[in-house]
Motif scaffolding. Sequence first.
Motif, PDB file in Angstrom:
ATOM      1  N   GLY A 275     -29.363  10.688  -6.528  1.00  0.00           N
ATOM      2  CA  GLY A 275     -29.670  12.629  -6.225  1.00  0.00           C
ATOM      3  C   GLY A 275     -30.513  12.802  -7.647  1.00  0.00           C
ATOM      4  N   PHE A 276     -30.049  12.451  -8.689  1.00  0.00           N
ATOM      5  CA  PHE A 276     -30.408  13.082 -10.122  1.00  0.00           C
ATOM      6  C   PHE A 276     -31.900  12.327 -10.025  1.00  0.00           C
ATOM      7  CE2 PHE A 276     -31.064  12.993 -14.608  1.00  0.00           C
ATOM      8  CZ  PHE A 276     -30.969  14.215 -14.970  1.00  0.00           C
ATOM      9  N   THR A 277     -32.021  11.015 -10.011  1.00  0.00           N
ATOM     10  CA  THR A 277     -33.280  10.444 -10.039  1.00  0.00           C
ATOM     11  C   THR A 277     -34.468  10.795  -8.899  1.00  0.00           C
ATOM     12  OG1 THR A 277     -32.730   8.367  -8.961  1.00  0.00           O
ATOM     13  CG2 THR A 277     -32.360   8.526 -11.332  1.00  0.00           C
ATOM     14  N   ALA A 278     -33.934  11.305  -7.812  1.00  0.00           N
ATOM     15  CA  ALA A 278     -34.397  11.707  -6.723  1.00  0.00           C
ATOM     16  C   ALA A 278     -35.326  12.941  -6.911  1.00  0.00           C
ATOM     17  CB  ALA A 278     -33.967  12.054  -5.431  1.00  0.00           C
ATOM     18  N   LEU A 279     -35.118  13.820  -8.183  1.00  0.00           N
ATOM     19  CA  LEU A 279     -36.225  14.701  -8.655  1.00  0.00           C
ATOM     20  C   LEU A 279     -37.487  14.316  -8.893  1.00  0.00           C
ATOM     21  CD1 LEU A 279     -33.602  16.388 -10.949  1.00  0.00           C
ATOM     22  CD2 LEU A 279     -34.161  17.152  -8.867  1.00  0.00           C
ATOM     23  N   ILE A 280     -37.630  12.927  -9.271  1.00  0.00           N
ATOM     24  CA  ILE A 280     -39.065  12.477  -9.460  1.00  0.00           C
ATOM     25  C   ILE A 280     -39.750  12.205  -7.966  1.00  0.00           C
ATOM     26  CG2 ILE A 280     -40.262  10.487 -10.330  1.00  0.00           C
ATOM     27  CD1 ILE A 280     -37.967  10.090 -12.158  1.00  0.00           C
ATOM     28  N   PRO A 281     -40.708  12.667  -7.497  1.00  0.00           N
ATOM     29  CA  PRO A 281     -41.217  12.561  -6.299  1.00  0.00           C
ATOM     30  C   PRO A 281     -41.446  11.114  -5.660  1.00  0.00           C
ATOM     31  CG  PRO A 281     -42.369  14.262  -7.178  1.00  0.00           C
ATOM     32  CD  PRO A 281     -41.511  13.401  -8.421  1.00  0.00           C
ATOM     33  N   ILE A 282     -40.937  10.725  -4.482  1.00  0.00           N
ATOM     34  CA  ILE A 282     -40.904   9.420  -3.899  1.00  0.00           C
ATOM     35  C   ILE A 282     -40.482   8.072  -4.756  1.00  0.00           C
ATOM     36  CG2 ILE A 282     -42.956   7.663  -3.228  1.00  0.00           C
ATOM     37  CD1 ILE A 282     -44.773  10.062  -2.756  1.00  0.00           C
ATOM     38  N   ALA A 283     -40.873   8.011  -5.826  1.00  0.00           N
ATOM     39  CA  ALA A 283     -40.514   6.762  -6.570  1.00  0.00           C
ATOM     40  C   ALA A 283     -38.883   6.886  -7.281  1.00  0.00           C
ATOM     41  CB  ALA A 283     -41.296   6.272  -7.606  1.00  0.00           C
ATOM     42  N   GLY A 284     -38.683   8.337  -7.384  1.00  0.00           N
ATOM     43  CA  GLY A 284     -37.370   8.354  -8.284  1.00  0.00           C
ATOM     44  C   GLY A 284     -36.055   7.845  -7.346  1.00  0.00           C
ATOM     45  N   ALA A 285     -36.079   7.901  -6.370  1.00  0.00           N
ATOM     46  CA  ALA A 285     -34.706   7.352  -5.695  1.00  0.00           C
ATOM     47  C   ALA A 285     -34.616   5.945  -5.760  1.00  0.00           C
ATOM     48  CB  ALA A 285     -34.850   7.575  -4.098  1.00  0.00           C
ATOM     49  N   TYR A 286     -35.825   5.116  -5.821  1.00  0.00           N
ATOM     50  CA  TYR A 286     -35.756   3.579  -6.235  1.00  0.00           C
ATOM     51  C   TYR A 286     -35.389   3.382  -7.240  1.00  0.00           C
ATOM     52  CZ  TYR A 286     -38.225   3.174  -1.461  1.00  0.00           C
ATOM     53  OH  TYR A 286     -38.353   3.495  -0.236  1.00  0.00           O
ATOM     54  N   ILE A 287     -35.704   4.169  -8.237  1.00  0.00           N
ATOM     55  CA  ILE A 287     -35.193   3.913  -9.691  1.00  0.00           C
ATOM     56  C   ILE A 287     -33.586   3.816  -9.715  1.00  0.00           C
ATOM     57  CG2 ILE A 287     -35.192   4.836 -12.243  1.00  0.00           C
ATOM     58  CD1 ILE A 287     -38.035   6.044 -11.527  1.00  0.00           C
ATOM     59  N   GLY A 288     -32.923   5.117  -8.963  1.00  0.00           N
ATOM     60  CA  GLY A 288     -31.596   5.006  -9.245  1.00  0.00           C
ATOM     61  C   GLY A 288     -30.850   4.081  -8.370  1.00  0.00           C
ATOM     62  N   ALA A 289     -31.611   3.424  -7.283  1.00  0.00           N
ATOM     63  CA  ALA A 289     -31.181   2.303  -6.488  1.00  0.00           C
ATOM     64  C   ALA A 289     -31.324   1.129  -7.057  1.00  0.00           C
ATOM     65  CB  ALA A 289     -32.070   2.293  -5.352  1.00  0.00           C
ATOM     66  N   GLY A 290     -32.135   0.824  -8.011  1.00  0.00           N
ATOM     67  CA  GLY A 290     -32.185  -0.422  -8.990  1.00  0.00           C
ATOM     68  C   GLY A 290     -30.973  -0.294  -9.843  1.00  0.00           C
TER      69      GLY A 290
END
Length: 396
Positions: A275-290
Amino acid sequence: MKLTFKNCAMVVLTLFALYLLTYYWSGVSSFALALAASAASLILGAVIAYVVNIPMSCYERFLGALLDKPAMHRPVRALSMLLAIASVLAIAFFVVQLVVPELYRCVLVLIQEIPSYIKPAWDYLNQNFDIEALLQSAGAGVMPDILGEDVNWQELASRIVTFLITGLGGVTSALLAFINASFSVIVSLILGIIFSVYLLMGKERIGSQITRVMDAYLSKRVTGRVFHILDVLNDSFHRFIVGQCTEAIILGVLCTLGMSLLKFPYAAMTGALIGFTALIPIAGAYIGAGVGAFMIFTEDPIKALLFLVFIVLLQQFEGNVIYPKVVGASIGLPGIWVLTAVTIGGGLAGIPGMLIAVPLFAALYRLLGDSVRRREALAAAGSSPAPPDIKTEKKE
């Protein structure tokens, strides 16, 4: 345009300025970069003030309704600003407190488990491919046996001392550079926060001063267009920040619920991180997922793979259903242009570029759409283009 001496002089001066800008571009660009670096604290303060102003305005409206007295304006403003800053810091502290300890523990677990994976892999490669023979043929020499008696301890000690002497200089210089950079960042952050406080406490007076200067030196037509552009930019950035935060909360909650139902470990922590990294559009959730997949991998590699499949499906649902409804509809920018803005902004300035490019493209898209529709209406009516009737009042 009439051919007058004033118009000709303006054209000549403009061409001369373009020539100087092109001929001395290296010096101009160096000066611009130095100016931007020196004003980094002010720019950071303006960004902090703009972001904090969104929750501060909500607190101010609520407290102002309770304490509807002229004498309470400044206390209400100060209390609202403190509550807004505390809210932002509390959210950041919650995410850090939830993620960092678990991430540190997973790194320790992985470090402890690495030797048990390396030795069987080395034995397997050495038995099947004769790695030591390949290293000898490549000129690496015989691998020394530290526990044996063939080790030249004097030579080994000499190499260790040489490494320490030559290496400590580089380590010391790197450490000093790191301390200097950290000190500069801390000072810039403190100055930025102080500047943001001044901006938030006197935003009406600053806006009034800017309006007076523009009214004194610019025509009403130019002033109206400038304020119209600023109003569109403010509306786009405001909608983007609110929509992006709302979308991040929804995605974090859905991730936590889905991981809990599927019995994945670290459900709350991973959901908060995504949720926190999803503030970055489109690519943010994948960063947190990694990061989440790495942490789950320390518990169960199979579940880590299933988690990645779950995140891909959740991201598809979020990108096709949630994001267009929450963020896309709020800023009025089609998905193809969101992807274009993220790509260009990320290529130019990384993550900050992504965050700035989407609302900036939304504002340009809206301004261009208004201009095209106005010209089409004028062309259909058979009249000449005229400037729009734009109010010169600027939104708060």
